[in-house]
Design a protein around this motif. Structure first.
Motif, PDB file in Angstrom:
ATOM      1  N   PHE A  30       0.495  -0.919  -0.308  1.00 13.13           N
ATOM      2  CA  PHE A  30       0.327   0.079   0.042  1.00 13.13           C
ATOM      3  C   PHE A  30       0.746   0.946  -0.181  1.00 13.13           C
ATOM      4  N   GLU A  31       0.827   2.250  -0.892  1.00  8.20           N
ATOM      5  CA  GLU A  31       1.128   3.652  -1.144  1.00  8.20           C
ATOM      6  C   GLU A  31       0.170   4.768  -0.947  1.00  8.20           C
ATOM      7  N   LEU A  32       0.194   5.399   0.420  1.00 13.00           N
ATOM      8  CA  LEU A  32      -0.684   6.216  -0.126  1.00 13.00           C
ATOM      9  C   LEU A  32      -0.219   7.776  -0.420  1.00 13.00           C
ATOM     10  N   VAL A  33      -0.912   7.703  -1.431  1.00 11.52           N
ATOM     11  CA  VAL A  33       0.023   9.390  -2.645  1.00 11.52           C
ATOM     12  C   VAL A  33      -0.236  10.328  -2.476  1.00 11.52           C
ATOM     13  N   ALA A  34      -1.634  10.405  -1.848  1.00 13.39           N
ATOM     14  CA  ALA A  34      -1.798  12.232  -1.714  1.00 13.39           C
ATOM     15  C   ALA A  34      -3.309  11.842  -0.925  1.00 13.39           C
ATOM     16  N   VAL A  35      -2.915  13.088  -0.754  1.00 11.37           N
ATOM     17  CA  VAL A  35      -4.370  13.440  -0.080  1.00 11.37           C
ATOM     18  C   VAL A  35      -4.825  14.796  -0.970  1.00 11.37           C
ATOM     19  N   ILE A  36      -5.850  15.046  -0.437  1.00  9.19           N
ATOM     20  CA  ILE A  36      -6.878  15.749  -1.468  1.00  9.19           C
ATOM     21  C   ILE A  36      -7.632  16.102  -0.619  1.00  9.19           C
ATOM     22  N   SER A  37      -7.676  17.983  -0.409  1.00  7.09           N
ATOM     23  CA  SER A  37      -8.488  18.230   0.839  1.00  7.09           C
ATOM     24  C   SER A  37      -9.475  19.479  -0.452  1.00  7.09           C
ATOM     25  N   THR A  38     -10.549  19.544   0.317  1.00  5.88           N
ATOM     26  CA  THR A  38     -11.557  20.887  -0.328  1.00  5.88           C
ATOM     27  C   THR A  38     -10.907  22.337   0.433  1.00  5.88           C
ATOM     28  N   ALA A  39     -10.149  22.447   1.309  1.00  4.11           N
ATOM     29  CA  ALA A  39      -9.496  23.586   1.834  1.00  4.11           C
ATOM     30  C   ALA A  39      -8.670  23.112   2.363  1.00  4.11           C
ATOM     31  N   VAL A  57      -5.080  20.532  -3.093  1.00  2.00           N
ATOM     32  CA  VAL A  57      -6.476  21.035  -2.411  1.00  2.00           C
ATOM     33  C   VAL A  57      -6.838  21.568  -4.258  1.00  2.00           C
ATOM     34  N   VAL A  58      -8.343  20.719  -3.982  1.00  2.00           N
ATOM     35  CA  VAL A  58      -9.031  21.629  -5.069  1.00  2.00           C
ATOM     36  C   VAL A  58     -10.455  22.159  -4.399  1.00  2.00           C
ATOM     37  N   ASP A  59     -10.218  23.536  -5.159  1.00  2.00           N
ATOM     38  CA  ASP A  59     -10.881  23.464  -4.411  1.00  2.00           C
ATOM     39  C   ASP A  59     -11.878  24.546  -4.967  1.00  2.00           C
ATOM     40  N   PRO A  60     -13.454  23.968  -4.493  1.00  2.00           N
ATOM     41  CA  PRO A  60     -14.688  23.966  -4.630  1.00  2.00           C
ATOM     42  C   PRO A  60     -15.817  25.186  -5.240  1.00  2.00           C
ATOM     43  N   ASP A  61     -14.642  25.807  -4.789  1.00  2.00           N
ATOM     44  CA  ASP A  61     -15.140  27.731  -4.990  1.00  2.00           C
ATOM     45  C   ASP A  61     -14.862  28.194  -6.292  1.00  2.00           C
ATOM     46  N   LEU A  62     -13.587  27.148  -7.070  1.00  2.00           N
ATOM     47  CA  LEU A  62     -13.071  27.792  -8.954  1.00  2.00           C
ATOM     48  C   LEU A  62     -13.948  26.768  -8.885  1.00  2.00           C
ATOM     49  N   PHE A  63     -14.890  26.317  -9.111  1.00  2.00           N
ATOM     50  CA  PHE A  63     -15.737  25.540 -10.300  1.00  2.00           C
ATOM     51  C   PHE A  63     -16.807  26.178 -10.310  1.00  2.00           C
ATOM     52  N   THR A  67     -20.699  18.944 -10.145  1.00  2.00           N
ATOM     53  CA  THR A  67     -20.341  18.160 -10.727  1.00  2.00           C
ATOM     54  C   THR A  67     -18.936  18.740 -12.100  1.00  2.00           C
ATOM     55  N   SER A  68     -18.754  19.218 -11.874  1.00  3.14           N
ATOM     56  CA  SER A  68     -17.314  20.260 -12.441  1.00  3.14           C
ATOM     57  C   SER A  68     -16.000  19.784 -11.395  1.00  3.14           C
ATOM     58  N   HIS A  69     -16.499  19.647  -9.884  1.00  6.48           N
ATOM     59  CA  HIS A  69     -15.776  20.333  -8.889  1.00  6.48           C
ATOM     60  C   HIS A  69     -14.966  18.664  -9.156  1.00  6.48           C
ATOM     61  N   SER A  70     -15.864  17.582  -8.746  1.00 10.83           N
ATOM     62  CA  SER A  70     -15.953  16.454  -8.529  1.00 10.83           C
ATOM     63  C   SER A  70     -15.492  15.942 -10.268  1.00 10.83           C
ATOM     64  N   ASP A  91     -17.048  15.822   2.982  1.00 11.53           N
ATOM     65  CA  ASP A  91     -18.632  16.304   2.948  1.00 11.53           C
ATOM     66  C   ASP A  91     -18.818  16.921   1.891  1.00 11.53           C
ATOM     67  N   LEU A  92     -18.225  16.869   0.230  1.00  7.35           N
ATOM     68  CA  LEU A  92     -18.779  17.236  -0.650  1.00  7.35           C
ATOM     69  C   LEU A  92     -19.568  15.760  -1.435  1.00  7.35           C
ATOM     70  N   PRO A  93     -20.319  16.097  -2.413  1.00  5.03           N
ATOM     71  CA  PRO A  93     -20.879  14.843  -3.313  1.00  5.03           C
ATOM     72  C   PRO A  93     -19.698  14.937  -4.597  1.00  5.03           C
ATOM     73  N   LEU A  94     -20.012  13.538  -4.384  1.00  5.84           N
ATOM     74  CA  LEU A  94     -18.834  12.599  -4.920  1.00  5.84           C
ATOM     75  C   LEU A  94     -19.040  12.669  -6.303  1.00  5.84           C
ATOM     76  N   GLY A  95     -20.111  12.903  -7.133  1.00 10.74           N
ATOM     77  CA  GLY A  95     -20.259  13.419  -8.851  1.00 10.74           C
ATOM     78  C   GLY A  95     -20.401  11.858  -9.973  1.00 10.74           C
ATOM     79  N   VAL A  96     -18.949  12.321 -10.056  1.00 12.37           N
ATOM     80  CA  VAL A  96     -18.662  10.958 -10.650  1.00 12.37           C
ATOM     81  C   VAL A  96     -17.539  10.441 -10.303  1.00 12.37           C
ATOM     82  N   ILE A  97     -17.017  10.527  -8.775  1.00 13.72           N
ATOM     83  CA  ILE A  97     -15.704   9.909  -9.131  1.00 13.72           C
ATOM     84  C   ILE A  97     -16.280   7.845  -8.490  1.00 13.72           C
TER      85      ILE A  97
END
Length: 204
Positions: A30-39, A57-63, A67-70, A91-97
């Protein structure tokens, strides 16, 4: 080697369970390659960096919409060749993930699903108001809508007479979610999880 990423939004308490399992070398291949945060200011980011795990960080305010954020998150996961996605307090919708990572998104629910599936607001407050004697936690593969899908593990937690929503929630987290989240990842990386219809079978 299973390349994994954790999605987070808050303090990263569930993430810490995975980081601890990594530190004690409990998860094989197992390798934890990344942590992706909304904030950017989420404490989970600090936990990741303290463990030398790259944090983004993938900031939802930029989308323009959820759906586009997911889609942006899914594209980042694919760019990093991620196999397993761990929901560690996201705590955000997973959308297409879940569609793009079918049966490869693991999360936890703070009750014995489907109990309190439709509870609004604080689940532990609903547990106490209903007078439940035993509650618990559920680890699952996210379904196509990002909700609880096929159940991997469940763990019971006793409700004590003097519990508050806060004390019960903390115990469900520590005795339930932390344990079964790490155990589920261990089982996944050990290739012991097989899905038959809506059921998850654990092979010996």
């Amino acid at each position: 080697m299973v390349r994994a990423a954790a999605l987070v939004s808050g303090d990263g308490a569930r993430l810490q369970a995975i980081l601890d399992s990594m530190y004690f070398k409990e998860i094989p291949d197992f390798e934890l390659v990344a942590v992706i945060s909304t904030a950017r200011d989420a404490y989970a980011m600090k936990r990741a960096l303290n463990a030398n795990v790259p944090a983004y960080v993938v900031d939802p305010d930029l989308f323009p919409n959820a759906t586009s954020h997911s889609m942006a998150v899914a594209n980042k996961l694919k760019d990093m060749d991620i196999e397993l996605v761990i929901l560690a307090g996201y705590d955000l919708p997973l959308g297409v993930i879940p569609y793009q990572f079918k049966n490869r998104v693991i999360g936890t629910f703070p009750a014995l699903f489907p109990a309190f599936e439709d509870a609004e607001g604080d689940i532990q407050r609903a547990v106490l108001e209903r007078g439940v004697k035993v509650t618990g936690a559920t680890a699952y593969f996210a379904d196509g809508d990002g909700r609880v899908g096929s159940i991997i593990l469940q763990r019971a937690v006793e409700v004590k007479p003097d519990d508050t929503p806060e004390s019960l929630g903390q115990r469900v987290l520590e005795e339930g979610e932390w344990r079964i989240l790490s155990q589920s990842v261990i089982l996944y990386c050990s290739h012991r999880l097989k899905i038959r219809g809506n059921r998850v079978l654990i092979e010996k």
